[in-house]
Design a protein around this motif. Structure first.
Motif, PDB file in Angstrom:
ATOM      1  N   LEU A  35     -26.721  48.044   8.699  1.00  0.00           N
ATOM      2  CA  LEU A  35     -26.352  46.633   8.835  1.00  0.00           C
ATOM      3  C   LEU A  35     -27.408  45.849   9.613  1.00  0.00           C
ATOM      4  CD1 LEU A  35     -22.518  46.991   9.509  1.00  0.00           C
ATOM      5  CD2 LEU A  35     -23.650  46.351   7.373  1.00  0.00           C
ATOM      6  N   LYS A  36     -28.122  46.521  10.518  1.00  0.00           N
ATOM      7  CA  LYS A  36     -29.238  45.870  11.204  1.00  0.00           C
ATOM      8  C   LYS A  36     -30.320  45.486  10.192  1.00  0.00           C
ATOM      9  CE  LYS A  36     -32.709  46.557  14.838  1.00  0.00           C
ATOM     10  NZ  LYS A  36     -33.887  46.337  13.998  1.00  0.00           N
ATOM     11  N   ALA A  37     -30.594  46.401   9.242  1.00  0.00           N
ATOM     12  CA  ALA A  37     -31.600  46.117   8.213  1.00  0.00           C
ATOM     13  C   ALA A  37     -31.185  44.946   7.336  1.00  0.00           C
ATOM     14  CB  ALA A  37     -31.840  47.359   7.364  1.00  0.00           C
ATOM     15  N   GLU A  38     -29.870  44.725   7.212  1.00  0.00           N
ATOM     16  CA  GLU A  38     -29.358  43.619   6.405  1.00  0.00           C
ATOM     17  C   GLU A  38     -29.277  42.316   7.198  1.00  0.00           C
ATOM     18  OE1 GLU A  38     -25.643  44.722   4.618  1.00  0.00           O
ATOM     19  OE2 GLU A  38     -26.407  46.664   3.931  1.00  0.00           O
ATOM     20  N   GLY A  39     -29.562  42.383   8.500  1.00  0.00           N
ATOM     21  CA  GLY A  39     -29.533  41.184   9.329  1.00  0.00           C
ATOM     22  C   GLY A  39     -28.174  40.849   9.903  1.00  0.00           C
TER      23      GLY A  39
ATOM     24  N   TYR B 235     -15.200  39.803  12.960  1.00  0.00           N
ATOM     25  CA  TYR B 235     -16.177  40.052  14.016  1.00  0.00           C
ATOM     26  C   TYR B 235     -17.144  38.872  13.989  1.00  0.00           C
ATOM     27  CZ  TYR B 235     -14.627  44.955  13.968  1.00  0.00           C
ATOM     28  OH  TYR B 235     -13.889  46.103  14.019  1.00  0.00           O
ATOM     29  N   LYS B 236     -17.237  38.145  15.093  1.00  0.00           N
ATOM     30  CA  LYS B 236     -18.029  36.925  15.121  1.00  0.00           C
ATOM     31  C   LYS B 236     -19.393  37.173  15.779  1.00  0.00           C
ATOM     32  CE  LYS B 236     -13.824  34.139  15.383  1.00  0.00           C
ATOM     33  NZ  LYS B 236     -13.747  34.091  13.921  1.00  0.00           N
ATOM     34  N   ALA B 237     -20.279  36.190  15.642  1.00  0.00           N
ATOM     35  CA  ALA B 237     -21.620  36.298  16.203  1.00  0.00           C
ATOM     36  C   ALA B 237     -21.562  36.664  17.676  1.00  0.00           C
ATOM     37  CB  ALA B 237     -22.364  34.980  16.019  1.00  0.00           C
ATOM     38  N   ASN B 238     -22.377  37.648  18.064  1.00  0.00           N
ATOM     39  CA  ASN B 238     -22.516  38.152  19.439  1.00  0.00           C
ATOM     40  C   ASN B 238     -21.349  39.015  19.897  1.00  0.00           C
ATOM     41  OD1 ASN B 238     -25.113  36.997  20.181  1.00  0.00           O
ATOM     42  ND2 ASN B 238     -24.072  35.002  20.138  1.00  0.00           N
ATOM     43  N   ASP B 239     -20.347  39.235  19.037  1.00  0.00           N
ATOM     44  CA  ASP B 239     -19.280  40.168  19.403  1.00  0.00           C
ATOM     45  C   ASP B 239     -19.865  41.573  19.549  1.00  0.00           C
ATOM     46  OD1 ASP B 239     -17.301  38.297  19.416  1.00  0.00           O
ATOM     47  OD2 ASP B 239     -16.317  38.962  17.571  1.00  0.00           O
ATOM     48  N   PRO B 240     -19.473  42.312  20.598  1.00  0.00           N
ATOM     49  CA  PRO B 240     -19.961  43.683  20.750  1.00  0.00           C
ATOM     50  C   PRO B 240     -19.330  44.607  19.715  1.00  0.00           C
ATOM     51  CG  PRO B 240     -18.328  43.181  22.431  1.00  0.00           C
ATOM     52  CD  PRO B 240     -18.590  41.898  21.701  1.00  0.00           C
ATOM     53  N   LEU B 241     -20.103  45.562  19.247  1.00  0.00           N
ATOM     54  CA  LEU B 241     -19.619  46.574  18.307  1.00  0.00           C
ATOM     55  C   LEU B 241     -19.704  47.916  19.021  1.00  0.00           C
ATOM     56  CD1 LEU B 241     -21.459  45.263  15.111  1.00  0.00           C
ATOM     57  CD2 LEU B 241     -19.021  45.018  15.639  1.00  0.00           C
ATOM     58  N   ARG B 242     -18.735  48.198  19.850  1.00  0.00           N
ATOM     59  CA  ARG B 242     -18.761  49.398  20.684  1.00  0.00           C
ATOM     60  C   ARG B 242     -18.479  50.627  19.840  1.00  0.00           C
ATOM     61  NH1 ARG B 242     -15.625  49.024  26.117  1.00  0.00           N
ATOM     62  NH2 ARG B 242     -16.305  51.203  25.999  1.00  0.00           N
ATOM     63  N   GLN B 243     -19.415  51.535  19.903  1.00  0.00           N
ATOM     64  CA  GLN B 243     -19.350  52.679  19.001  1.00  0.00           C
ATOM     65  C   GLN B 243     -18.154  53.583  19.284  1.00  0.00           C
ATOM     66  OE1 GLN B 243     -23.113  54.660  18.158  1.00  0.00           O
ATOM     67  NE2 GLN B 243     -24.244  52.878  18.914  1.00  0.00           N
ATOM     68  N   ASP B 244     -17.772  53.741  20.549  1.00  0.00           N
ATOM     69  CA  ASP B 244     -16.634  54.608  20.856  1.00  0.00           C
ATOM     70  C   ASP B 244     -15.337  54.026  20.300  1.00  0.00           C
ATOM     71  OD1 ASP B 244     -16.888  52.503  22.622  1.00  0.00           O
ATOM     72  OD2 ASP B 244     -16.160  53.618  24.373  1.00  0.00           O
TER      73      ASP B 244
ATOM     74  N   VAL C  38     -26.382  42.945  12.094  1.00  0.00           N
ATOM     75  CA  VAL C  38     -26.183  43.588  13.396  1.00  0.00           C
ATOM     76  C   VAL C  38     -27.505  43.583  14.147  1.00  0.00           C
ATOM     77  CG1 VAL C  38     -25.755  45.828  14.519  1.00  0.00           C
ATOM     78  CG2 VAL C  38     -24.229  45.038  12.719  1.00  0.00           C
ATOM     79  N   ALA C  39     -27.424  43.432  15.456  1.00  0.00           N
ATOM     80  CA  ALA C  39     -28.606  43.527  16.319  1.00  0.00           C
ATOM     81  C   ALA C  39     -28.300  44.509  17.439  1.00  0.00           C
ATOM     82  CB  ALA C  39     -28.964  42.158  16.894  1.00  0.00           C
ATOM     83  N   PHE C  40     -29.321  45.206  17.917  1.00  0.00           N
ATOM     84  CA  PHE C  40     -29.174  46.106  19.060  1.00  0.00           C
ATOM     85  C   PHE C  40     -29.801  45.423  20.274  1.00  0.00           C
ATOM     86  CE2 PHE C  40     -28.789  49.023  15.512  1.00  0.00           C
ATOM     87  CZ  PHE C  40     -27.749  49.855  15.925  1.00  0.00           C
ATOM     88  N   MET C  41     -28.974  45.170  21.288  1.00  0.00           N
ATOM     89  CA  MET C  41     -29.399  44.414  22.449  1.00  0.00           C
ATOM     90  C   MET C  41     -29.522  45.341  23.664  1.00  0.00           C
ATOM     91  SD  MET C  41     -29.513  41.456  21.032  1.00  0.00           S
ATOM     92  CE  MET C  41     -29.684  40.337  22.432  1.00  0.00           C
ATOM     93  N   PRO C  42     -30.548  45.148  24.496  1.00  0.00           N
ATOM     94  CA  PRO C  42     -30.682  45.949  25.720  1.00  0.00           C
ATOM     95  C   PRO C  42     -29.442  45.811  26.606  1.00  0.00           C
ATOM     96  CG  PRO C  42     -32.688  44.689  25.303  1.00  0.00           C
ATOM     97  CD  PRO C  42     -31.655  44.189  24.333  1.00  0.00           C
ATOM     98  N   LYS C  43     -28.944  46.940  27.078  1.00  0.00           N
ATOM     99  CA  LYS C  43     -27.792  47.025  27.984  1.00  0.00           C
ATOM    100  C   LYS C  43     -26.468  46.616  27.329  1.00  0.00           C
ATOM    101  CE  LYS C  43     -30.562  46.211  32.145  1.00  0.00           C
ATOM    102  NZ  LYS C  43     -30.716  45.400  33.380  1.00  0.00           N
ATOM    103  N   ARG C  44     -26.509  46.110  26.092  1.00  0.00           N
ATOM    104  CA  ARG C  44     -25.270  45.701  25.419  1.00  0.00           C
ATOM    105  C   ARG C  44     -24.952  46.582  24.222  1.00  0.00           C
ATOM    106  NH1 ARG C  44     -24.543  39.744  23.746  1.00  0.00           N
ATOM    107  NH2 ARG C  44     -22.435  40.572  23.482  1.00  0.00           N
ATOM    108  N   GLY C  45     -25.964  47.190  23.660  1.00  0.00           N
ATOM    109  CA  GLY C  45     -25.744  47.984  22.463  1.00  0.00           C
ATOM    110  C   GLY C  45     -25.686  47.105  21.231  1.00  0.00           C
TER     111      GLY C  45
END
Length: 218
Positions: free
Chosen positions: A61-65, A32-41, A67-74
């Motif tokens: 994983l967000k706390a570890e740096g 999984y590379k930078a900016n790849d979406p991590l779709r929960q479904d 993963v990021a949560f992006m508006p409209k992207r998840g």
């Protein structure tokens, strides 16, 4: 020792922890590379889990740096800028030199044997998916003697955050040999209980990795 994480980790601990381990491994290995979406479904179906522990894992994983949560992207794999990499290595140099200084006089012969064994496995031709775990195991084997688990956990998080890029860098620029020579020099200084030499080589080792990786990302 975990030689490789190409397969999913064993289901130990909570479901959220297991999911976090699985996703962390894929991010570190570059699957999984930078900016790849991590779709929960999709991830829930692939891993055979519900969305509740999956979201808990993503928050971890967000706390570890990673993963990021992006508006409209998840959720997406968090990218790192060259400036962030430089900052992480500044933190690593500060923390890892403390860990090694506290550890070196407490390192046991068994620790040195284990660390040597890890380096011999790397010299034997470990591939890049194995290299990350082995690299961490070498450093952690030395640092554990400091008996400072909170410090070790902080170092490991920083290590994991840059490892996904460092593996690509080492693979593409054939810099793994230089890094490995520095590992052997650190081990020899630890064997001799030479604190000043061990810390000097470690600082050079991390500073060189920082400079090269910053240039690579830039």
């Amino acid at each position: 020792m975990s030689a490789t994480r190409s397969r999913l980790p064993e289901k130990t601990g909570s479901t959220a922890d297991w999911i976090a381990d699985a996703l962390r491994s894929k991010i570190i290995q570059g699957r999984y590379k930078a900016n790849d979406p991590l779709r929960q479904d999709i991830l829930a179906e692939q891993l055979g889990v519900s969305k509740i522990p999956l979201r808990e894992a993503l928050v971890q994983l967000k706390a570890e740096g990673l993963v990021a949560f992006m508006p409209k992207r998840g959720a997406v794999v968090s990218p790192l800028s060259a400036d962030e990499v430089q900052e992480i290595y500044t933190m690593r140099i500060a923390l890892e030199t403390v860990a090694l200084e506290k550890a070196i006089l407490r390192i046991r012969p068994a620790d040195l044997i284990r660390a040597r064994g890890v380096l011999e496995i790397i010299d034997g031709g470990a591939d890049k998916t194995e290299w990350g775990d082995l690299n961490w195991e070498f450093h952690a084997t030395l640092y554990r003697a400091a008996r400072m688990p909170l410090l070790l956990n902080a170092i490991q998080r920083l290590h994991n955050n840059v490892l996904r890029y460092l593996i690509i860098y080492l693979d593409s620029l054939s810099a793994a040999g230089i890094s490995q020579n520095e590992h052997w020099a650190i081990l020899e200084a630890c064997r001799e209980k030479n604190v000043r030499q061990a810390i000097s080589v470690l600082k050079r080792h991390l500073a060189k990795a920082s400079g090269n990786l910053v240039s690579f990302l830039s």
